[in-house]
Design a protein around this motif. Structure first.
Motif, PDB file in Angstrom:
ATOM      1  N   PHE A  38       0.806  -1.205   0.000  1.00 23.56           N
ATOM      2  CA  PHE A  38       0.000   0.000   0.000  1.00 23.56           C
ATOM      3  C   PHE A  38       0.846   1.265   0.000  1.00 23.56           C
ATOM      4  N   LYS A  39       2.143   1.123  -0.145  1.00 28.93           N
ATOM      5  CA  LYS A  39       3.023   2.270  -0.138  1.00 28.93           C
ATOM      6  C   LYS A  39       3.324   2.696  -1.567  1.00 28.93           C
ATOM      7  N   ASN A  40       3.548   3.987  -1.753  1.00 26.85           N
ATOM      8  CA  ASN A  40       3.601   4.523  -3.102  1.00 26.85           C
ATOM      9  C   ASN A  40       4.934   5.097  -3.537  1.00 26.85           C
ATOM     10  N   SER A  41       5.977   4.941  -2.766  1.00 28.51           N
ATOM     11  CA  SER A  41       7.261   5.463  -3.208  1.00 28.51           C
ATOM     12  C   SER A  41       8.352   4.433  -2.959  1.00 28.51           C
ATOM     13  N   LEU A  42       9.412   4.569  -3.711  1.00 27.27           N
ATOM     14  CA  LEU A  42      10.534   3.634  -3.602  1.00 27.27           C
ATOM     15  C   LEU A  42      11.197   3.745  -2.234  1.00 27.27           C
ATOM     16  N   VAL A  43      11.188   4.927  -1.658  1.00 22.71           N
ATOM     17  CA  VAL A  43      11.777   5.124  -0.330  1.00 22.71           C
ATOM     18  C   VAL A  43      11.012   4.308   0.713  1.00 22.71           C
ATOM     19  N   GLN A  44       9.714   4.174   0.553  1.00 23.85           N
ATOM     20  CA  GLN A  44       8.903   3.418   1.504  1.00 23.85           C
ATOM     21  C   GLN A  44       9.043   1.909   1.320  1.00 23.85           C
ATOM     22  N   ILE A  45       9.339   1.468   0.113  1.00 23.13           N
ATOM     23  CA  ILE A  45       9.379   0.026  -0.171  1.00 23.13           C
ATOM     24  C   ILE A  45      10.769  -0.561  -0.050  1.00 23.13           C
ATOM     25  N   ASP A  46      11.752   0.095  -0.615  1.00 23.01           N
ATOM     26  CA  ASP A  46      13.099  -0.469  -0.728  1.00 23.01           C
ATOM     27  C   ASP A  46      14.019   0.087   0.357  1.00 23.01           C
ATOM     28  N   ASP A  47      14.438  -0.768   1.294  1.00 25.64           N
ATOM     29  CA  ASP A  47      15.308  -0.339   2.399  1.00 25.64           C
ATOM     30  C   ASP A  47      16.667   0.142   1.895  1.00 25.64           C
ATOM     31  N   LEU A  48      17.230  -0.542   0.919  1.00 21.11           N
ATOM     32  CA  LEU A  48      18.525  -0.140   0.370  1.00 21.11           C
ATOM     33  C   LEU A  48      18.445   1.262  -0.221  1.00 21.11           C
ATOM     34  N   TYR A  49      17.398   1.524  -0.956  1.00 23.83           N
ATOM     35  CA  TYR A  49      17.221   2.849  -1.556  1.00 23.83           C
ATOM     36  C   TYR A  49      17.058   3.905  -0.466  1.00 23.83           C
ATOM     37  N   ARG A  50      16.243   3.598   0.537  1.00 24.53           N
ATOM     38  CA  ARG A  50      15.983   4.560   1.611  1.00 24.53           C
ATOM     39  C   ARG A  50      17.251   4.896   2.389  1.00 24.53           C
ATOM     40  N   ASN A  51      18.027   3.882   2.759  1.00 29.14           N
ATOM     41  CA  ASN A  51      19.167   4.095   3.652  1.00 29.14           C
ATOM     42  C   ASN A  51      20.443   4.554   2.953  1.00 29.14           C
ATOM     43  N   ILE A  52      20.657   4.131   1.720  1.00 25.62           N
ATOM     44  CA  ILE A  52      21.942   4.404   1.071  1.00 25.62           C
ATOM     45  C   ILE A  52      21.786   5.206  -0.214  1.00 25.62           C
ATOM     46  N   VAL A  53      21.033   4.686  -1.157  1.00 25.12           N
ATOM     47  CA  VAL A  53      20.972   5.273  -2.501  1.00 25.12           C
ATOM     48  C   VAL A  53      20.350   6.667  -2.486  1.00 25.12           C
ATOM     49  N   SER A  54      19.379   6.906  -1.632  1.00 27.09           N
ATOM     50  CA  SER A  54      18.714   8.211  -1.611  1.00 27.09           C
ATOM     51  C   SER A  54      19.655   9.337  -1.190  1.00 27.09           C
ATOM     52  N   LYS A  55      20.760   8.990  -0.552  1.00 25.31           N
ATOM     53  CA  LYS A  55      21.734   9.997  -0.125  1.00 25.31           C
ATOM     54  C   LYS A  55      22.795  10.274  -1.191  1.00 25.31           C
ATOM     55  N   LEU A  56      22.780   9.522  -2.267  1.00 22.14           N
ATOM     56  CA  LEU A  56      23.746   9.679  -3.349  1.00 22.14           C
ATOM     57  C   LEU A  56      23.274  10.752  -4.331  1.00 22.14           C
ATOM     58  N   PRO A  57      24.156  11.189  -5.237  1.00 25.20           N
ATOM     59  CA  PRO A  57      23.750  12.173  -6.254  1.00 25.20           C
ATOM     60  C   PRO A  57      22.660  11.615  -7.179  1.00 25.20           C
ATOM     61  N   THR A  58      22.010  12.518  -7.870  1.00 24.32           N
ATOM     62  CA  THR A  58      20.875  12.154  -8.729  1.00 24.32           C
ATOM     63  C   THR A  58      21.259  11.139  -9.799  1.00 24.32           C
ATOM     64  N   ILE A  59      22.433  11.268 -10.376  1.00 22.46           N
ATOM     65  CA  ILE A  59      22.868  10.348 -11.436  1.00 22.46           C
ATOM     66  C   ILE A  59      22.945   8.914 -10.904  1.00 22.46           C
ATOM     67  N   ALA A  60      23.477   8.757  -9.696  1.00 21.51           N
ATOM     68  CA  ALA A  60      23.575   7.421  -9.093  1.00 21.51           C
ATOM     69  C   ALA A  60      22.185   6.863  -8.798  1.00 21.51           C
ATOM     70  N   ARG A  61      21.268   7.710  -8.370  1.00 16.92           N
ATOM     71  CA  ARG A  61      19.896   7.248  -8.115  1.00 16.92           C
ATOM     72  C   ARG A  61      19.207   6.836  -9.407  1.00 16.92           C
ATOM     73  N   LEU A  62      19.466   7.589 -10.485  1.00 14.53           N
ATOM     74  CA  LEU A  62      18.911   7.211 -11.795  1.00 14.53           C
ATOM     75  C   LEU A  62      19.415   5.834 -12.225  1.00 14.53           C
ATOM     76  N   GLU A  63      20.706   5.623 -12.100  1.00 16.99           N
ATOM     77  CA  GLU A  63      21.289   4.332 -12.483  1.00 16.99           C
ATOM     78  C   GLU A  63      20.739   3.188 -11.631  1.00 16.99           C
ATOM     79  N   TYR A  64      20.565   3.448 -10.339  1.00 13.26           N
ATOM     80  CA  TYR A  64      20.002   2.418  -9.462  1.00 13.26           C
ATOM     81  C   TYR A  64      18.579   2.060  -9.896  1.00 13.26           C
ATOM     82  N   CYS A  65      17.777   3.075 -10.208  1.00 11.03           N
ATOM     83  CA  CYS A  65      16.397   2.825 -10.640  1.00 11.03           C
ATOM     84  C   CYS A  65      16.362   2.025 -11.943  1.00 11.03           C
TER      85      CYS A  65
END
Length: 106
Positions: A38-65
């Motif tokens: 029932f969650k609607n964002s990657l930050v709410q679903i993916d722990d790796l994205y929330r804890n690590i990837v979300s703190k990286l630059p935009t280019i790294a987040r794009l590549e991760y997605c």
């Protein structure tokens, strides 16, 4: 001895909760828990994205997605279980939404 005490404490707790009509099954934690449906964002679903990837630059987040979308598509093509397929489709939808949001920023 320890097991007997633990089992007795668990039985007492269950009985108390049942008598109050608040009994809930123990929650199993995983990346794809049922609450995540029932969650609607990657930050709410993916722990790796929330804890690590979300703190990286935009280019790294794009590549991760992009990588997540590719891996999820591969998993989706191999999975037969309906429940797992539903969860993977939700993850795919949210990852695409995040990619679109990041692409508009960048």
């Amino acid at each position: 001895m320890k097991f007997e005490v633990w089992a007795m404490a668990l039985t007492v707790r269950r009985n108390a909760l049942r008598s109050e009509q608040i009994y809930h099954k123990p929650k199993r934690y995983s990346m794809f828990s049922l609450g995540n449906m029932f969650k609607n964002s990657l930050v709410q679903i993916d722990d790796l994205y929330r804890n690590i990837v979300s703190k990286l630059p935009t280019i790294a987040r794009l590549e991760y997605c992009k990588s997540l979308i590719h891996r999820t598509n591969e998993d989706l093509s191999c999975t037969k279980c309906r429940k797992k397929r539903r969860k993977l489709k939700k993850l795919l939808k949210v990852a695409r939404k995040e990619l679109k949001k990041l692409s508009s920023i960048f």
